[in-house]
Scaffold this active site. Structure first.
Site, PDB file in Angstrom:
ATOM      1  CB  SER A 149      -0.884   0.036   1.261  1.00 26.63           C
ATOM      2  OG  SER A 149      -1.757  -1.072   1.293  1.00 26.63           O
ATOM      3  CB  SER A 150       0.894   4.244   0.458  1.00 27.36           C
ATOM      4  OG  SER A 150       1.326   5.570   0.410  1.00 27.36           O
ATOM      5  CB  SER A 151       5.812   4.004   0.728  1.00 30.95           C
ATOM      6  OG  SER A 151       7.186   3.914   0.463  1.00 30.95           O
ATOM      7  CG  HIS A 199      -2.923   7.761  -0.251  1.00 31.48           C
ATOM      8  ND1 HIS A 199      -2.423   7.420  -1.493  1.00 31.48           N
ATOM      9  CD2 HIS A 199      -1.941   7.444   0.630  1.00 31.48           C
ATOM     10  CE1 HIS A 199      -1.195   6.933  -1.357  1.00 31.48           C
ATOM     11  NE2 HIS A 199      -0.896   6.924  -0.078  1.00 31.48           N
TER      12      HIS A 199
END
Ligand SMILES: *[C@@H]1O[C@H](CO)[C@@H](O)[C@H](O)[C@H]1NC(C)=O
Ligand SMILES: *[C@@H]1O[C@H](CO)[C@@H](O)[C@H](O)[C@H]1NC(C)=O
Ligand SMILES: *[C@@H]1O[C@H](CO)[C@@H](O)[C@H](O)[C@H]1NC(C)=O
Length: 310
Positions: free
Chosen positions: A140-142, A288
């Site tokens: 997730s994300s990074s 996000h």
């Protein structure tokens, strides 16, 4: 910039409240091989692991840790159900983003975090008699950015990948070769390139490689203000480009799938491969934090009830 990730991603943890007691616990492994960046390896090995267990590498977001992603994502519970192993890498940097910006991170065997994670996979395959044909990466994300980077730098290791709210491999590139750099141009959706260019950026991370590459699935929210929604199209362009599909014309479009308000675009559907080779899942009015869909991930990875040899 990173603080906004803190607030948006704590929501991820709240998604998972009561869950059944796990059969095993998260363990740290310190001897997994060469590790110049000091990336930490944690592993979840369920008590009832199958004889030749598949492996999922599950990569946390900025401010997260292996422990946080272990508790906040569905993979450990799914591992108990289906007998696979989960590797949770933990970032060595303050702020715990992943290095997806330096030359070493963006190069096969370049000595960066991606190299450390690849070494964790090799270690786990041998230590737990893992199934080398069923190794998967997600985050997730990074961690989603790193999922893209892992697919580009170590295509030979993975059968499939799922990135929740990331950016294309190479989009966080640092022109000054900074480790663990934030790239606002990319984050704000201003790194726009052709499908061909994105594909060549991914391919250049392991130059000369001509073997198989992981099927790639991209999730992104339409109102993401941390990694802007333009990154959805750019990531789709990258992987459709790598596989030689036209990013503008998916073979299949499924409205309101896997849930209401989401649209799934699919490329590379064949009789043997009904789920396709590249999937883009665009989540309208989601920010996000696109919640991890464990059921969909099992399906995409072909694990559990969806295993071809079950
Ligand atoms: C940010 O990444 C883009 C590619 O997405 C690159 O062209 C640019 O040079 C990077 N910015 C910095 C400051 O390194
Ligand atoms: C993504 O691409 C599609 C098709 O080219 C376009 O309609 C859409 O506006 C793009 N989305 C974003 C967020 O740029
Ligand atoms: C996950 O996908 C399934 C379809 O496979 C859908 O029914 C469900 O609502 C989705 N759940 C989440 C949390 O996204």
């Amino acid at each position: 910039m990173r603080l906004s990730i803190v607030t948006t991603l704590t929501a991820l943890l709240s998604c998972v409240t009561a869950r059944p007691t796990l059969t095993s616990s998260l363990q740290q492994v310190t001897n997994f091989g060469s590790n110049p960046t000091g990336t930490q390896m944690y592993v979840y090995v369920p008590t009832n692991r199958v004889a030749k267990p598949p492996i999922i590498v599950a990569i946390h977001y900025c401010t997260g840790t292996a422990q946080a992603y272990f508790s906040g994502s569905p993979y450990a519970q799914l591992a108990d159900q289906y007998g696979f192993i989960v590797i949770y890498p933990s970032s060595p940097y303050s702020g715990t983003c992943w290095d997806v910006s330096s030359k070493s991170a963006l190069t096969h065997n370049g000595g960066g975090d991606s190299n450390a994670i690849a070494n964790m996979v090799t270690y786990a395959l041998s230590q737990y008699n893992g199934d080398a044909t069923k190794v998967f990466v997600t985050g997730s994300s990074s961690g989603a950015m790193m999922t893209n980077v892992m697919a580009a730098t170590y295509p030979e290791l993975f059968a499939a990948a799922t990135a929740y709210s990331g950016v294309p491999a190479g989009c966080f590139y640092s022109s000054s070769n900074q480790v663990d750099a934030w790239n606002s141009t990319c984050a704000q959706g201003d790194s726009i390139a052709t499908s061909q260019l994105w594909a060549s950026i991914a391919e250049s991370m392991y130059s000369g490689y001509t073997g198989a590459r992981p099927r790639f699935q991209v999730y992104h929210g339409s109102i993401d203000t941390t990694l802007y929604p333009e990154n959805y199209n750019e990531t789709v362009k990258q992987w459709t480009g790598v596989f030689g599909y036209n990013s503008q014309s998916p073979q299949k479009v499924e409205a309101n799938f896997p849930q209401s308000g989401y649209t799934t675009d699919i490329w590379g559907v064949t009789t043997q491969n009904p789920l396709g080779t590249v999937q883009g899942v665009y989540a309208i009015n989601v920010g996000h934090t696109v919640p991890i869909n464990g059921t969909q991930d099992m399906m995409w990875f072909g694990l559990g009830p969806y295993a071809s040899d079950a």
